[in-house]
Design a protein around this motif. Structure first.
Motif, short mmCIF file in Angstrom:
data_model
loop_
_atom_site.label_atom_id
_atom_site.label_comp_id
_atom_site.label_asym_id
_atom_site.label_seq_id
_atom_site.Cartn_x
_atom_site.Cartn_y
_atom_site.Cartn_z
N SER B 3 0.84 -1.20 0.00
CA SER B 3 0.00 0.00 0.00
C SER B 3 0.87 1.25 0.00
O SER B 3 0.53 2.27 -0.60
N ARG B 4 2.01 1.13 0.70
CA ARG B 4 2.93 2.27 0.75
C ARG B 4 3.36 2.67 -0.66
O ARG B 4 3.23 3.83 -1.07
N ILE B 7 0.42 4.05 -2.82
CA ILE B 7 0.06 5.45 -2.51
C ILE B 7 1.12 6.40 -3.06
O ILE B 7 0.82 7.38 -3.74
N LEU B 8 2.39 6.08 -2.78
CA LEU B 8 3.46 6.99 -3.22
C LEU B 8 3.51 7.10 -4.75
O LEU B 8 3.70 8.19 -5.28
N LYS B 10 0.99 6.70 -6.81
CA LYS B 10 -0.18 7.45 -7.25
C LYS B 10 0.04 8.96 -7.04
O LYS B 10 -0.30 9.77 -7.90
N ILE B 11 0.64 9.29 -5.90
CA ILE B 11 0.92 10.71 -5.63
C ILE B 11 1.93 11.24 -6.65
O ILE B 11 1.76 12.33 -7.20
N ARG B 12 2.97 10.45 -6.92
CA ARG B 12 4.02 10.93 -7.84
C ARG B 12 3.45 11.13 -9.24
O ARG B 12 3.87 12.04 -9.95
N ALA B 14 0.41 12.06 -9.83
CA ALA B 14 -0.46 13.24 -9.78
C ALA B 14 0.34 14.53 -9.76
O ALA B 14 -0.11 15.58 -10.20
#
Lengths: 480, 192
Positions: B3-4, B7-8, B10-12, B14
């Motif tokens: 999950s880490r 999430i990271l 997906k953020i990168r 965006a």
């Protein structure tokens, strides 16, 4: 008007699964409870006035708002880097850091930590993220007894209601409403609605739970990447008690709460409580950087839709929110309709832009619960363009076919009317003439939702267009 | 994928921004005159009070305040108590303490706050479970505002610290202000 303390508390929006929440229906019930409505309005407006007084005491107030907004913009642009920096520093301090994609995973991580420690009781300080994830309900199904330690939140827990406001969860209740809840649940004296007595009952009945709890939980107002610390702001001291008394401290926090450095923390702490309650600072501003001796500390970083919002340029600024509630305190709709009418975790202006992001269909009516007056944007300490986003949601909902049938019919008819100048003029003339002569019951009836709360303005004798046509268009023709 | 990383990643995806530095924050200093007076005024606004110095014995008023208390737990050498902290003292056991007496690391004039760290408290619940607190504060350790406060070195040294601004309080029922919510009922500061 009925005496405030005799009036029954209006309940919130009726939730029917995934069906759109009828905010208007719940708001009308709140308004009908006129004494409650008036108290609610006055109480929140009082907070707004206190906020203004604090703002005028700080010459650099607007500069602080600009800084806060810039810091948040910057942090959101490099969110992944700062989260990694936080994780590195917190881990080095002995904190266990967990990552959760969504509410379900977050709840499961917390359940697992509690199981590993054989923890059966949890004292919790208020956290909106916990509400967002329905954490309490999840843990209770697991057989963990969860006690809210914030007074307002405890009142709401005992009354089986959600918080109605992010900062003052029971602001919609009178002292009598609270007295009735405590009489039923905490064995308080019947009819004793002295506020000091009621607060004391809560203190005395909650304390044993804190002293004997297996675990404590807090949210986090800020995460500082530079030091790997969690910062929590409370007035009651309940976060410090929940975190420091039991051997296990679990923090649940949204990934957007991070800021780069300690110097940035100063900006937010100066703005937060001044914007929220109009006080210079909360009574406790607590800083958890590592577990205490013989203790254990866990931080769960929760996404739950935040990274999706980050990718959406229009709604990304909503991630700057520091949950001060200033937008609610100033919002004329929130002050009159009560937070529970929104039927969502986040109410008021911030709720209007966050909630449809979680469930567009269920919360499709919320972006219409606004006058678009922009007052929320004016008071927001991190300068979120709230009213613009509310408007953007209306456009998005229309595009996604998420307008209610009545809104669709009205929009379509008006659209056709506005598209044809001749039809528009005829309609206006006919309408104005009709309004003048129509009996009251024909104008103010159930079909006219506008007229329910307002008088229809008196119609002018003549429209500008007909006046212009009479006086100038003829003249222009003659001149030619 | 964990999950880490999910999430990271997906953020990168965006965020594709040119590298920039975070804004630097000025100190917003105005005047360091009468800083102790300002601290006192702010503290009193937050519901705390100042204990005056006695003539012969500077701690006279502190001792008067403690005279009628049953259980006193000081973690400062200047004051004598009857509840010494030992390595066996548990956080919850401090619930019966009437008065905790603690030395603060520093004070903040802007907000009337005092900073208590885990090194000042020894056991963190000493700041919350006693009914009342008396805080010793060196007036030369008062800073002007929160910008100064967060520039202090303590934040990088301790595992726990809190800015206390008066006693615990709540206004959750009809906005009526009550001192003594979950934490201490009163907080008094003594300059020494």
């Amino acid at each position: 008007m009925i005496n405030l303390q005799d009036e029954a508390q209006p309940k919130g929006a009726k939730i029917r699964g995934n069906k759109p929440v009828d905010q208007l229906e719940a708001a009308n019930r709140f308004i009908a409870a006129s004494a409650h409505q008036k108290m609610h309005d006055q109480r929140l407006w009082d907070l707004r006035k206190k906020r203004d007084a604090q703002m005028h005491l700080i010459p650099e107030w607007e500069e602080l708002r600009d800084l806060a907004s810039e810091i948040k913009n910057h942090t959101l642009d490099f969110l992944a880097d700062y989260l990694e920096e936080f994780e590195r520093n917190a881990t080095a301090n002995g904190v266990h850091v967990h990552w959760a994609k969504d509410a379900q995973e977050s709840n499961q991580i917390i359940s697992d930590i509690l199981k590993q420690h054989d923890a059966k009781t949890l004292v919790k300080s208020k956290s909106m993220l916990g509400e967002e994830c329905c954490l309490r309900q999840h843990l209770e199904q697991d057989g963990v007894k969860v006690i809210e330690t914030d007074l307002g939140e405890r009142i709401q827990q005992l009354d089986h209601e959600d918080p109605s406001h992010v900062v003052v969860p029971a602001v919609h209740k009178t002292r009598t409403d609270v007295s009735k809840v405590f009489e039923k649940t905490l064995n308080a004296q019947k009819g004793n609605n002295d506020v000091h007595y009621l607060a004391e009952v809560q203190r005395e009945t909650t304390r044993p739970y804190i002293l004997n709890a297996d675990a404590g939980m807090t949210g986090g107002n800020f995460l500082v990447a530079e030091t790997g610390a969690v910062v929590v702001c409370t007035n009651e001291g309940n976060a410090d008690l929940s975190a420091n008394t039991p051997p296990l401290h679990i923090v649940t926090v949204g990934i957007e709460k991070i800021i780069p450095k300690m110097e940035h923390l100063a900006v937010f702490i100066r703005l937060l409580s001044r914007s929220a309650l109009g006080s210079p600072i909360t009574q406790y501003t607590s800083y958890f950087r590592g577990p205490r001796k013989d203790g254990e500390m866990h931080v769960v970083l929760v996404d739950n839709g935040r990274s999706t919002r980050l990718a959406n340029k229009t709604f990304k600024p909503g991630l700057k929110c520091i949950r001060c509630g200033a937008c609610m305190n100033t919002c004329p709709v929130f002050r009159r309709s009560g937070g529970l009418s929104y039927g969502s975790v986040y109410a008021g202006p911030i709720g209007l832009i966050l909630s449809p992001g979680y469930n567009t269909h269920k919360y499709r009516n919320l972006p219409f619960a606004s006058t678009l007056n922009g007052s929320c944007t004016n008071v927001c300490p991190v300068k979120i363009n709230l009213h613009e986003q509310i408007f953007a949601w209306r456009e998005t909902l229309a595009k996604d076919n998420e307008l209610s049938l009545s809104k669709r019919v009205i929009m379509k008819t008006l659209g056709q009317l506005f598209a044809s100048p001749r039809m528009y003029r005829t309609a206006i003339q006919t309408g104005d003439r009709a309004l003048k002569y129509l009996p009251h019951f024909m104008v103010y009836n159930r079909l006219n939702s506008w007229g329910r709360q307002r008088d229809i303005p008196s119609t002018p004798k003549e429209t500008f267009h007909s006046w212009y046509a009479k006086n100038y268009q003829k003249k222009e023709k003659r001149d030619e | 994928m964990s999950s880490r990383d999910f999430i990271l990643n997906k953020i990168r995806q965006a965020c594709v921004s040119e590298p920039t530095s975070p804004p630097t924050v000025p100190f917003f200093h105005t005047s360091s005159d009468r800083i102790v007076e300002k601290f006192q005024k702010s503290l009193e606004m937050m519901g705390g009070d100042i204990l005056p110095k006695g003539e012969k014995d500077p701690y006279e008023f502190v001792k008067t305040k403690l005279a009628s208390a049953k259980i006193i737990c000081p973690v400062v050498p200047e004051i004598v108590g009857n509840c010494p902290l030992t390595e066996y003292t548990t956080p919850a056991s401090l619930q019966n303490v009437d008065y905790g007496v603690i030395r603060a690391s520093f004070g903040v004039a802007e907000t009337g706050s005092i900073c208590l760290t885990d090194q000042n408290l020894l056991i963190n619940t000493l700041g919350y479970l006693p009914q009342h607190l008396i805080i010793l504060l060196d007036p030369t350790q008062i800073v002007e505002n929160l910008h100064d406060a967060y520039a202090r070195p303590e934040w990088k040294q301790v595992h726990y610290a809190a800015l206390h601004s008066g006693p615990s309080a709540t206004a959750d029922i009809e906005g009526v202000l009550i001192r003594g919510a979950q934490g201490v009922r009163s907080l008094s500061v003594f300059f020494d």
